[in-house]
Design an enzyme around this catalytic site. Structure first.
Site, PDB file in Angstrom:
ATOM      1  N   ARG A  90       0.828  -1.213   0.000  1.00  0.00           N
ATOM      2  CA  ARG A  90       0.000   0.000   0.000  1.00  0.00           C
ATOM      3  C   ARG A  90       0.859   1.257   0.000  1.00  0.00           C
ATOM      4  O   ARG A  90       0.509   2.257  -0.616  1.00  0.00           O
ATOM      5  CB  ARG A  90      -0.976   0.016   1.182  1.00  0.00           C
ATOM      6  CG  ARG A  90      -2.066  -1.042   1.073  1.00  0.00           C
ATOM      7  CD  ARG A  90      -2.873  -0.874  -0.231  1.00  0.00           C
ATOM      8  NE  ARG A  90      -3.793  -1.961  -0.450  1.00  0.00           N
ATOM      9  CZ  ARG A  90      -3.593  -2.981  -1.303  1.00  0.00           C
ATOM     10  NH1 ARG A  90      -2.496  -3.055  -2.011  1.00  0.00           N
ATOM     11  NH2 ARG A  90      -4.483  -3.923  -1.442  1.00  0.00           N
ATOM     12  N   GLU A  93       1.998   1.522  -3.466  1.00  0.00           N
ATOM     13  CA  GLU A  93       0.859   2.015  -4.247  1.00  0.00           C
ATOM     14  C   GLU A  93       0.697   3.530  -4.065  1.00  0.00           C
ATOM     15  O   GLU A  93       0.419   4.252  -5.029  1.00  0.00           O
ATOM     16  CB  GLU A  93      -0.407   1.285  -3.797  1.00  0.00           C
ATOM     17  CG  GLU A  93      -1.657   1.666  -4.550  1.00  0.00           C
ATOM     18  CD  GLU A  93      -2.866   0.888  -4.068  1.00  0.00           C
ATOM     19  OE1 GLU A  93      -3.627   0.437  -4.930  1.00  0.00           O
ATOM     20  OE2 GLU A  93      -3.049   0.737  -2.831  1.00  0.00           O
ATOM     21  N   SER A 116      14.770  15.062   1.765  1.00  0.00           N
ATOM     22  CA  SER A 116      15.752  14.149   2.322  1.00  0.00           C
ATOM     23  C   SER A 116      15.098  13.023   3.116  1.00  0.00           C
ATOM     24  O   SER A 116      14.134  13.243   3.851  1.00  0.00           O
ATOM     25  CB  SER A 116      16.701  14.914   3.246  1.00  0.00           C
ATOM     26  OG  SER A 116      17.598  14.032   3.873  1.00  0.00           O
TER      27      SER A 116
END
Length: 149
Positions: A90, A93, A116
């Site tokens: 996820r 995704e 960063s």
């Protein structure tokens, strides 16, 4: 012994002692975030020598494991892309769907550069919700401009 073996020893001891990551953080470090301590014990960050000593005592680790906990790790250990674990997938995704949006918005606000992951803070908390509790992640990374040569 290698870093992956240390992680397995930590996970085994955690399981056998019935500890939570919160319990472990409280016993290992008062100055480092729970996220960094967990990441270090999973092989992605390093502990300070005094923290490694506390972790070694807590988990019954050998001296070599304690030393390995203080060494700079090889980070980014995902072996499968895309990841197959549903929770980790996820996050992958999220980057696939929102990555270009985050890039555009960050660079419109800050210019040509990156956020960063080294000078970086992250917190996680549970947010109660009547429709089902929510996970709240907050990330803050220093903006680093690209330099022209």
């Amino acid at each position: 012994m290698d870093r992956a073996e240390v992680t397995e020893l930590v996970l085994s001891a955690k399981r056998m002692k019935g500890l939570t990551w919160k319990d472990i953080h409280e016993k290992v470090s008062v100055s480092t975030s729970p996220i960094v301590v967990t990441a270090a014990l999973l092989g992605q960050m390093r502990l300070e020598p005094n923290e490694a000593a506390k972790a070694a005592e807590l988990f019954g680790l050998p001296e070599e494991a304690q030393i390995l906990l203080t060494e700079i790790p090889y980070r980014g250990s995902l072996t499968e892309i895309p990841p197959t674990d549903p929770l980790i997938y996820r996050f992958y995704e999220l980057v696939m769907v929102y990555g270009t949006t985050w890039k555009e918005l960050i660079q419109e606000e800050f210019g040509d550069g990156i956020m960063s992951a080294i000078d970086f803070d992250m917190t996680m908390e549970r947010q109660p919700d009547q429709k089902g509790d929510r996970v709240k992640l907050q990330m803050s990374g220093k903006f680093l401009s690209y330099k022209r040569y």
